[in-house]
Design a protein around this motif. Structure first.
Motif, short mmCIF file in Angstrom:
data_model
loop_
_atom_site.label_atom_id
_atom_site.label_comp_id
_atom_site.label_asym_id
_atom_site.label_seq_id
_atom_site.Cartn_x
_atom_site.Cartn_y
_atom_site.Cartn_z
N LEU A 277 0.82 -1.21 0.00
CA LEU A 277 0.00 0.00 0.00
C LEU A 277 0.86 1.26 0.00
CD1 LEU A 277 -3.09 0.57 0.15
CD2 LEU A 277 -2.82 0.82 2.61
N LEU A 278 1.96 1.21 0.73
CA LEU A 278 2.81 2.39 0.87
C LEU A 278 3.95 2.42 -0.16
CD1 LEU A 278 3.01 2.42 4.77
CD2 LEU A 278 1.70 3.99 3.34
N GLY A 279 4.04 1.38 -0.98
CA GLY A 279 5.09 1.34 -1.99
C GLY A 279 6.47 1.22 -1.39
N LEU A 280 6.62 0.33 -0.40
CA LEU A 280 7.89 0.19 0.29
C LEU A 280 8.62 -1.08 -0.15
CD1 LEU A 280 6.76 1.06 3.94
CD2 LEU A 280 7.78 2.59 2.25
N ILE A 281 9.94 -1.03 -0.13
CA ILE A 281 10.77 -2.20 -0.38
C ILE A 281 11.90 -2.20 0.66
CG2 ILE A 281 10.26 -2.29 -2.85
CD1 ILE A 281 13.03 -1.00 -3.33
N SER A 282 12.68 -3.27 0.68
CA SER A 282 13.83 -3.34 1.60
C SER A 282 15.10 -3.64 0.82
CB SER A 282 13.61 -4.43 2.66
OG SER A 282 12.55 -4.10 3.52
N TYR A 283 16.17 -2.93 1.16
CA TYR A 283 17.49 -3.37 0.70
C TYR A 283 18.26 -3.84 1.93
CZ TYR A 283 19.88 0.99 2.25
OH TYR A 283 20.41 2.02 3.00
N GLU A 290 27.46 -6.52 11.12
CA GLU A 290 26.00 -6.42 11.20
C GLU A 290 25.35 -6.87 9.90
OE1 GLU A 290 22.65 -3.15 12.67
OE2 GLU A 290 24.38 -2.44 11.51
N VAL A 291 24.20 -7.53 10.05
CA VAL A 291 23.30 -7.82 8.94
C VAL A 291 22.04 -7.03 9.21
CG1 VAL A 291 21.80 -9.58 7.94
CG2 VAL A 291 24.21 -10.08 8.30
N ARG A 292 21.58 -6.23 8.21
CA ARG A 292 20.48 -5.32 8.51
C ARG A 292 19.59 -5.08 7.28
NH1 ARG A 292 20.97 0.13 12.14
NH2 ARG A 292 18.84 0.90 11.87
N ALA A 293 18.29 -4.88 7.54
CA ALA A 293 17.34 -4.51 6.49
C ALA A 293 17.00 -3.04 6.63
CB ALA A 293 16.07 -5.36 6.61
N ILE A 322 26.61 -3.59 -5.66
CA ILE A 322 25.31 -4.25 -5.47
C ILE A 322 25.29 -5.64 -6.10
CG2 ILE A 322 22.84 -4.16 -6.06
CD1 ILE A 322 23.01 -1.14 -5.92
N VAL A 323 24.72 -6.58 -5.35
CA VAL A 323 24.43 -7.91 -5.86
C VAL A 323 23.02 -8.25 -5.41
CG1 VAL A 323 25.44 -9.06 -3.83
CG2 VAL A 323 25.18 -10.34 -5.97
N SER A 324 22.26 -8.92 -6.28
CA SER A 324 20.92 -9.30 -5.86
C SER A 324 21.02 -10.41 -4.84
CB SER A 324 20.09 -9.77 -7.06
OG SER A 324 20.47 -11.07 -7.46
N PHE A 325 20.07 -10.47 -3.92
CA PHE A 325 20.07 -11.49 -2.88
C PHE A 325 20.10 -12.88 -3.50
CE2 PHE A 325 17.54 -14.57 -0.47
CZ PHE A 325 18.28 -14.64 0.70
N ASP A 326 19.29 -13.12 -4.52
CA ASP A 326 19.21 -14.45 -5.14
C ASP A 326 20.56 -14.85 -5.74
OD1 ASP A 326 16.57 -14.75 -4.43
OD2 ASP A 326 15.80 -14.02 -6.36
N GLY A 355 15.53 -6.34 -2.25
CA GLY A 355 16.46 -7.46 -2.09
C GLY A 355 17.88 -7.18 -2.53
N ASP A 356 18.18 -5.93 -2.95
CA ASP A 356 19.57 -5.58 -3.25
C ASP A 356 20.42 -5.73 -1.99
OD1 ASP A 356 19.28 -4.98 -5.92
OD2 ASP A 356 19.14 -2.81 -5.63
#
Length: 364
Positions: A277-283, A290-293, A322-326, A355-356
């Motif tokens: 709804l808010l047009g949000l994504i996570s990198y 640290e591992v962080r979103a 940048i590398v894609s998570f997959d 997912g970047d």
């Protein structure tokens, strides 16, 4: 992401809040059990982050967070002081979206403030109270802008827009339904109107509604029709089920939900709907420290995404690795991904993707 929870008294709002957040807010079978606003913060589940933690074994693990604000139930006439009035609405003016909990089940043991179940009526009651509250705030803004327009004509278009919006609200319509330009929307940033915020309708059902089929519940269908007309999100939920699974292990929770014919918990579905709804994504950022979103708006460019970490990152942005998570998971390590040429160097115009996995280079 920050969500405000609204609804009539006794619709299951605080029960749902407790189930989603484990915050322990009071909930009971009488109106106005919730007095002071309740706030709960939960981590956003992200299997990608879990996988990165397995790869890097970081000292710190930081998922994105979701904040819920639960306010006292509203009743018809709250804007005029009925019930507890609308004095708690100020607590949700800064949220990103509103979760409107609507009761869609019969139960003679649970009091309904209006005597019987009527989702369409209940939704109208809450929506009007939000509109009336917005009118008060808008009238104060109009008075201020009109005074400015007397000495500086550049404020006249702003005053005209606000007056037109006021007329729209006086007709009982939400600010969401008023056609406005990006510039006009920008003008409202300092006047956070509740009826302008995106809405997620949480239709609170009985447990057996899920096994019987949602099409069999006419109350739920009412909510779906209204949500469709408003271009709002809607999803079925059972506060009682959420309460039962809130203390379960992930394995037991999955089995319980499967027995109910569900694949996701209510929290997961609220997160999914909220992000959409808010047009949000996570990198993601990943390393031994640290591992962080990081949550950003879809369409954000690399320097602005870097600024979420620190303003210096945006100010001195050089490039993003940048590398894609997959691709990273398929290669098994960042070193292997680099050897295969899957780690890209991106500049200031790069639009971030969900997912970047990113390392920002900067210099200040």
């Amino acid at each position: 992401m920050k969500l405000g929870m609204v609804g009539l008294p006794n619709v299951g709002k605080s029960t749902l809040f407790n189930a989603l957040t484990n915050a322990g807010a009071a909930s009971a079978n009488y109106p106005f059990c919730t007095i002071e606003p309740n706030v709960g913060v939960v981590s956003v589940p992200d299997k990608r982050l879990d996988a990165l933690a397995q790869m890097y074994h970081p000292e710190k693990f930081t998922p994105a967070t979701l904040e819920f604000v639960d306010i006292a139930g509203l009743v018809k006439g709250a804007s005029k002081g009925e019930g507890l009035g609308n004095k708690f609405l100020s607590n949700i003016r800064e949220v990103d979206a509103i979760v409107h909990v609507v009761r869609c089940f019969e139960d003679p043991d649970i009091i309904h403030v209006d005597g019987d179940i009527g989702p369409a009526r209940d939704i109208e009651t809450i929506n009007l109270e939000l509109v009336f509250s917005d009118l008060e705030m808008l009238e104060r803004r109009i008075d201020r802008v009109k005074k400015q327009a007397k000495s500086d004509k550049k404020y006249l278009p702003q005053a005209q827009f606000l007056e037109a919006l006021k007329t729209h609200l006086e007709d009982g319509k939400s600010a969401r339904s008023y056609p406005m330009t990006d510039e006009e929307r920008e003008l409202l940033q300092e006047t956070p109107l509740l009826s302008l915020k995106p809405v997620i309708y949480a239709a609170n059902l009985r447990e057996d509604d899920f096994s019987a089929g949602l099409d069999e519940n006419p109350y739920y269908q009412q909510v779906c029709t209204i949500a469709q007309e408003e271009h709002a999100a809607v999803f079925p939920i059972c506060a009682k089920i959420e309460e039962e699974i809130s203390g379960m292990s992930d394995e037991d929770k999955a089995m319980f939900l499967a027995d109910m014919g569900l694949t996701q918990s209510g929290l997961d579905r609220i997160i999914t709907e909220g992000y959409r709804l808010l047009g949000l994504i996570s990198y993601l950022t990943a390393g031994q420290p640290e591992v962080r979103a990081w949550t950003i708006t879809r369409g954000t460019k690399a320097p602005q995404a870097a600024g979420k970490i620190h303003s210096d990152f945006e100010r001195g942005f050089i490039r993003a690795e940048i590398v894609s998570f997959d691709d990273l998971m398929a290669c098994g390590s960042m070193t292997a991904a680099k050897e295969k040429g899957l780690v890209r160097l991106e500049g200031k115009d790069y639009v971030m993707q969900d997912g970047d996995v990113v390392l920002f280079r900067f210099n200040v």
